[in-house]
Design an enzyme around this catalytic site. Sequence first.
Site, mmCIF file in Angstrom:
data_model
loop_
_atom_site.group_PDB
_atom_site.id
_atom_site.type_symbol
_atom_site.label_atom_id
_atom_site.label_comp_id
_atom_site.label_asym_id
_atom_site.label_seq_id
_atom_site.Cartn_x
_atom_site.Cartn_y
_atom_site.Cartn_z
ATOM 1 N N HIS A 50 0.835 -1.209 0.000
ATOM 2 C CA HIS A 50 0.000 0.000 0.000
ATOM 3 C C HIS A 50 0.866 1.254 0.000
ATOM 4 O O HIS A 50 0.611 2.198 -0.749
ATOM 5 C CB HIS A 50 -0.897 0.053 1.250
ATOM 6 C CG HIS A 50 -1.951 -0.993 1.319
ATOM 7 N ND1 HIS A 50 -2.114 -1.783 2.430
ATOM 8 C CD2 HIS A 50 -2.902 -1.373 0.433
ATOM 9 C CE1 HIS A 50 -3.127 -2.599 2.231
ATOM 10 N NE2 HIS A 50 -3.620 -2.385 1.028
ATOM 11 N N LYS A 68 -16.616 -7.218 5.113
ATOM 12 C CA LYS A 68 -15.320 -7.894 5.188
ATOM 13 C C LYS A 68 -14.945 -8.274 6.615
ATOM 14 O O LYS A 68 -14.033 -9.062 6.815
ATOM 15 C CB LYS A 68 -14.212 -7.007 4.600
ATOM 16 C CG LYS A 68 -14.164 -7.017 3.093
ATOM 17 C CD LYS A 68 -12.888 -6.367 2.614
ATOM 18 C CE LYS A 68 -12.747 -6.470 1.114
ATOM 19 N NZ LYS A 68 -11.495 -5.846 0.652
ATOM 20 N N ARG A 105 -1.934 -6.320 -8.120
ATOM 21 C CA ARG A 105 -0.913 -7.296 -7.741
ATOM 22 C C ARG A 105 -0.779 -8.379 -8.797
ATOM 23 O O ARG A 105 0.298 -8.834 -9.100
ATOM 24 C CB ARG A 105 -1.275 -7.955 -6.406
ATOM 25 C CG ARG A 105 -1.119 -7.067 -5.218
ATOM 26 C CD ARG A 105 -1.446 -7.833 -3.956
ATOM 27 N NE ARG A 105 -2.759 -8.434 -4.032
ATOM 28 C CZ ARG A 105 -3.790 -8.122 -3.253
ATOM 29 N NH1 ARG A 105 -3.644 -7.236 -2.303
ATOM 30 N NH2 ARG A 105 -4.954 -8.706 -3.393
ATOM 31 N N SER A 137 -3.048 -7.956 2.559
ATOM 32 C CA SER A 137 -3.416 -7.816 3.976
ATOM 33 C C SER A 137 -3.974 -9.108 4.542
ATOM 34 O O SER A 137 -3.680 -9.479 5.684
ATOM 35 C CB SER A 137 -4.438 -6.687 4.141
ATOM 36 O OG SER A 137 -3.860 -5.452 3.844
#
Length: 164
Positions: A17, A41, A95, A133
């Site tokens: 990030h 989430k 990514r 994460s």
Amino acid sequence: MRTGLYPGTFDPITFGHIDIIKRACQLVDRLVIGVAINRDKGPLFTLEERVAMVEAETAHLTAMTGTEIVVHPFENLLIDCARDVGAGIIIRGLRAVADFEYEFQMVGMNRKLDADIVTVFLMAEADRQAIASKLVKEIARLKGDVSHFVPKAVVAALREKYAG
């Protein structure tokens, strides 16, 4: 003034990030880091903790880059958040190919909602691209070393969360 919005859950903020944030600072005069509330989430860290972590890890970047950085929690549609903060650019980190497929759909929908807001994709440095994460939290939960993936303060926060 060119304003960009870099949205995410940041649960927790990672070196990936931070790399994207540094790159985004090269593109805009003002960068709003949108911390998504996203109750679906079930984040490990509270909204307040995530905002504080992002603020702490990006505080030095304004002096370093000349870009004003603002951390802004949001719970509405991304495109509405972009309008709220005056962003003409949404910045997304990629990514892998799997990220692109999802992001491609989002761009199409966002363009229908507001064709004036452009989405820009940035890749982190090669050694940061695999950092997620979700994986960082799993490693930390299992008492693994996450110091290669997150800043020291985040390592400490993860240890505290999983101390029980």
